[in-house]
Design an enzyme around this catalytic site. Sequence first.
Site, PDB file in Angstrom:
ATOM      1  N   HIS A 167      79.272  36.829 -26.499  1.00 62.89           N
ATOM      2  CA  HIS A 167      80.558  37.236 -27.078  1.00 62.89           C
ATOM      3  C   HIS A 167      80.423  38.577 -27.792  1.00 62.89           C
ATOM      4  CE1 HIS A 167      81.720  32.733 -27.323  1.00 62.89           C
ATOM      5  NE2 HIS A 167      82.533  33.297 -26.452  1.00 62.89           N
ATOM      6  N   CYS A 254      81.182  31.341 -35.521  1.00 62.53           N
ATOM      7  CA  CYS A 254      81.728  30.404 -34.513  1.00 62.53           C
ATOM      8  C   CYS A 254      82.201  29.084 -35.097  1.00 62.53           C
ATOM      9  CB  CYS A 254      80.676  30.043 -33.471  1.00 62.53           C
ATOM     10  SG  CYS A 254      79.589  31.353 -33.038  1.00 62.53           S
TER      11      CYS A 254
HETATM   12  C1  CIR Z   1      79.339  28.410 -25.798  1.00 63.76           C
HETATM   13  O1  CIR Z   1      78.555  28.869 -24.964  1.00 63.76           O
HETATM   14  O2  CIR Z   1      80.550  28.497 -25.659  1.00 63.76           O
HETATM   15  C2  CIR Z   1      78.775  27.721 -27.023  1.00 63.76           C
HETATM   16  N1  CIR Z   1      77.568  27.061 -26.686  1.00 63.76           N
HETATM   17  C3  CIR Z   1      78.521  28.707 -28.126  1.00 63.76           C
HETATM   18  C4  CIR Z   1      79.804  29.312 -28.637  1.00 63.76           C
HETATM   19  C5  CIR Z   1      79.569  30.323 -29.684  1.00 63.76           C
HETATM   20  N2  CIR Z   1      80.804  30.791 -30.186  1.00 63.76           N
HETATM   21  C6  CIR Z   1      81.009  31.997 -30.688  1.00 63.76           C
HETATM   22  O3  CIR Z   1      80.137  32.854 -30.649  1.00 63.76           O
HETATM   23  N3  CIR Z   1      82.224  32.275 -31.161  1.00 63.76           N
END
Ligand code: CIR
Length: 262
Positions: A167, A254
Site C-alpha cells: 500500500h 491499518c
Molecule cells: C492485506 O494484505 O490486505 C492484509 N494482510 C494487510 C493489510 C494492511 N493494511 C494496510 O496497510 N492498510
Amino acid sequence: MTPSHKFSHAIVRQPARTVIDGLRENKAQQPDFQRLLAEHAAYKTALQQAGVQLIELDPLDTFPDSLFVEDPALVFSEGAIVLRSGAPSRRGEADAITPVLKDHFDTVQYLPEDCFVDGGDVLVTPKEVLIGLSERTNESGGLALQACLKRIGKDSRLVHTPPGVLHFKSDCSLLSDTQILSTRRLADSGVFSHLETVLVDDAELTCANALRVNDTLLLAAEHPHTHQKLTALGFNVVELATREITKVDAGLSCMSLRWNNP
Ligand code: CIR
C-alpha cells in the site's frame, strides 16, 4: 485549522482467530494468535492514552484480515466513504462495516462497480488527499474516489505506490501538517514536494507506517535509528510491538479508522 492528526474517535475490530491465514507475501511466516492479540490490545490502549474514544467491533472469522479496518472505508469529519478492496477475499469487509459507519456519519458514499480502492493507499494531508495506485487500487477506483472526495470538499491527486509495495501508506505516514515520514524509494518519486520529508533509516523500512494521533507518534518498536531521529525532532514517540502483524504485511495505521468529531 484543525491539524490533520487531531482525532477524537476511532473504529477498531478485534482480531479473528483466522488472522493467522491473513493475506501475506511470505507464506512461510505465520503470526502467533496470542501474541498478535497482545499487540492489538497494546495498540488500543495507546490510542486511548492518546485521547481517542474507541468504537470496538467484534471479530469476523470469515474475514481473516478484517482487523485492518483502515482498508474497507475512509472517514472524515464531513462523512464516510465505503471502499471496495482490490483483494477478493477482503471484499465482504465493506458490507460488514457499513452499518457502523451509518451509525456515526450523516453522509456515507459508495464506489461504483469495478472500482477498487484499499484505504491503505489513501494518505490524507491538509492540502490534498493522495491516492496511490497499486495492486489493490485501480485507476477507475482512484477516479471514483476523487469524485466522492470532491463532494465533501476535498482535493485529491492520483499518485503511484512503489512497485512491490503493498500500500502507499506502507511506505509513509504524516507526522504533522508539514512533515511526512517516508522511505527513500517513495520520497525519491517527488510525490511529497509540498511537505518536508523525514526519511526512515534505509534498514528500517517497516516503520514508515507510523501513526500520529494528537500529541503522540506511534512507531513500530525495534527501529532505533528512526526512533532516535524522530525524538530528536521533538516528537513524543510511543513504541508498539508489531512483529506479529508485520507477518501479515500490516502496520500501525491499518488497525484503526480515525476521525475528529469537533
Ligand atoms: C492485506 O494484505 O490486505 C492484509 N494482510 C494487510 C493489510 C494492511 N493494511 C494496510 O496497510 N492498510
